[in-house]
Every structure is written in structure tokens, then in C-alpha cells.
Write an enzyme that holds these catalytic residues in place. Sequence first.
Site, PDB file in Angstrom:
ATOM      1  N   LYS A 101       0.836  -1.213   0.000  1.00  0.00           N
ATOM      2  CA  LYS A 101       0.000   0.000   0.000  1.00  0.00           C
ATOM      3  C   LYS A 101       0.868   1.260   0.000  1.00  0.00           C
ATOM      4  CE  LYS A 101      -3.968  -2.279   2.126  1.00  0.00           C
ATOM      5  NZ  LYS A 101      -3.378  -3.572   2.490  1.00  0.00           N
TER       6      LYS A 101
HETATM    7  O1  LIG Z   1      -9.930  -3.186   1.426  1.00  0.00           O
HETATM    8  C1  LIG Z   1      -9.066  -3.849   1.971  1.00  0.00           C
HETATM    9  C2  LIG Z   1      -7.812  -4.017   1.441  1.00  0.00           C
HETATM   10  C3  LIG Z   1      -6.899  -4.777   2.070  1.00  0.00           C
HETATM   11  N1  LIG Z   1      -7.185  -5.359   3.230  1.00  0.00           N
HETATM   12  C4  LIG Z   1      -6.133  -6.164   3.849  1.00  0.00           C
HETATM   13  O2  LIG Z   1      -6.552  -7.526   4.007  1.00  0.00           O
HETATM   14  C5  LIG Z   1      -6.172  -7.984   5.273  1.00  0.00           C
HETATM   15  C6  LIG Z   1      -7.243  -8.819   5.917  1.00  0.00           C
HETATM   16  O3  LIG Z   1      -7.660  -9.835   5.058  1.00  0.00           O
HETATM   17  P1  LIG Z   1      -8.753 -10.899   5.560  1.00  0.00           P
HETATM   18  O4  LIG Z   1      -8.825 -11.921   4.469  1.00  0.00           O
HETATM   19  O5  LIG Z   1     -10.035 -10.206   5.770  1.00  0.00           O
HETATM   20  O6  LIG Z   1      -8.240 -11.473   6.847  1.00  0.00           O
HETATM   21  C7  LIG Z   1      -5.917  -6.778   6.145  1.00  0.00           C
HETATM   22  O7  LIG Z   1      -4.768  -6.981   6.922  1.00  0.00           O
HETATM   23  C8  LIG Z   1      -5.724  -5.628   5.192  1.00  0.00           C
HETATM   24  O8  LIG Z   1      -4.392  -5.236   5.114  1.00  0.00           O
HETATM   25  C9  LIG Z   1      -8.405  -5.191   3.781  1.00  0.00           C
HETATM   26  O9  LIG Z   1      -8.700  -5.714   4.872  1.00  0.00           O
HETATM   27  N2  LIG Z   1      -9.331  -4.439   3.130  1.00  0.00           N
END
Ligand SMILES: O=c1ccn([C@@H]2O[C@H](COP(=O)(O)O)[C@@H](O)[C@H]2O)c(=O)[nH]1
Length: 288
Positions: A101
Site C-alpha cells: 500500500k
Molecule cells: O480493502 C481492503 C484491502 C486490504 N485489506 C487487507 O486484508 C487484510 C485482511 O484480510 P482478511 O482476508 O479479511 O483477513 C488486512 O490486513 C488488510 O491489510 C483489507 O482488509 N481491506
Amino acid sequence: MKSSIAAGSFAERWIGLEATRGGLVLGVAPSTKWLRHWGLDDNLAGARAFCELLLPTVGQVAAVKAQMPFFERFGAPGLDLAAWFFGECRQRETLAVADAKRCDADDTMDAYADLYFNQVTGLGADAVTVLPFMGTGSVESLCRTAAAGGQAVMLLVRTSNHQADTQSARMADGRTVSEVTADHISALNDELAPKGDAGPVAALIGAPPAEALRLAQRLPRSIVSLPGLGRPGRRIEDCADLVKELGSRAMFPVTTGVLAAGPQALTEVVHSWQEQLRLLRQAHTRER
Ligand SMILES: O=c1ccn([C@@H]2O[C@H](COP(=O)(O)O)[C@@H](O)[C@H]2O)c(=O)[nH]1
């Protein structure tokens, strides 16, 4: 070392892999929470052991998405670990997305291209996530570098967090910031990949499915990453219209929904997600 899958664009490689391994993207987060949950020490050695435990599953998914801060927290050795892990992904013909990011002015973004994409002096990732909030022009040079190297930039169009209010702010022409970002991605893909189905600029849309669909419809030539599966209240069948719209261009990153299973059950849980996504694709793939 040059990769055996370096030939072809990121989008071509994703679409080829999606056909055989499915649309699941394995979330890789060597965080304090997951290292402890997996019975590992919360240090660099624990993070290395975590990555090693993932390797048998890495070869079965089309892509991994590495949460870069959970590597970076260990400093330079953490970056070495990420570079090693991405090399292991390459050997298994699995795409590696560095979920970093990043956001800066264009000349600084060029330095990030060296860091994330260079396989010799950098981390050797296939794609990097980028915030577009320093202006549309700030990401263009990085996107050109990615296109030339068969890699991808994944721009955050709409994130899933409740604090994402700036993304729904409206510009002078009435479009939201998310819509402007989506339209910019489409323009860049038309410019950078005049032929072919999908271009080197991917999109991330974490909005609930109905809003995600409206944004996805502005992205006819983009790979689209759709985080959210495995979270409470998000059912796989709610993604039917997105799958119908995007087909093989849809990526489904899952972190909590796979890592919670622990190392013993990981492969089984990944296969279960892959099978559910395969059935969804089968049911909702429209004639093209
Ligand atoms: O819109 C977004 C973009 C990135 N994330 C990232 O995903 C992980 C969590 O993923 P899960 O599969 O829900 O556990 C989180 O650490 C973010 O960095 C997001 O959540 N939303």
C-alpha cells in the site's frame, strides 16, 4: 535468477493460473497474532518457520498476497525473508503480490519499482499494491515500469474499512474518488496494453458486493482483487454477480479465513475455498 513464468504479462499469467488453480489468493501475514496462533515464536525465526510451513500450499494456489508490514517489522532481515519467500513462490509458478500500500510522488514511486520488482537487488514480487491519493499522475511511471517487466500495479479503488470516507468523496465532475481511480485504471490499461484482454494495472475493491459490482463495471480490462471472503457476514454466493462480470479476472484474497485453520488444516481449508470458488465460477460464467 530469471523466473520460468516471467514470460507473459501479469494478467496473462494470472488468467492461466486461475484456470488451473482457481481464484483464491493465499494471504500471508507473519503477524504476532498468526505466529502465536500457529505456535511459533514472534520473531524473525518464527516468521521464517511460518513461511516454510506455507510452502506446500503455495504451489497449489495461483497467487499469494504478502502483508509487507509483517515482514518489514523485522527490518532488513525481514525484507530478505520476503525476497526469499517470493523466490520460492516463483519456483512454484505462483504469483506474489506485495501488499505494501505505497503512495508517493512519481520519482519516489520509481524507487519502489526497484524495491518491489527487481529480482536481483529487490524483492522480486509480481505486483505491488498502491494508494492513488497523491494524484492519478503519481502512479503512471510505476505502472509503465510494471507493464514493461510483465508485472502489475494494484491500485486501491475502494477499501473495506469503515474509515474509507475519503474514497466516496466527490470530485468536481460528480464522480467519487473511487470512480475516478477506476476510470484512470481503465485508461492506463488501454494505453499500456492496447492488445489483449487485461492490462497491467489491477484494482482492489473491498466494498460490499453490490457497490463492488458497480465499480467493477468501470474496469473492463482490469484484474480485480476482491478482499472480504472469510469475514463475518460475507457469503461466497454474494459474489455471484461479481464473478459473472469479471470471470477469470476476479482474484479472491483470503487471510483470516485460511490462517485461522493453523498449519495442519491449511491445505484442506485452501482446497475447500478453491472448490467453492470453482463451483461459483462454473455456475456464473457467462458465454463470452
Ligand atoms: O480493502 C481492503 C484491502 C486490504 N485489506 C487487507 O486484508 C487484510 C485482511 O484480510 P482478511 O482476508 O479479511 O483477513 C488486512 O490486513 C488488510 O491489510 C483489507 O482488509 N481491506
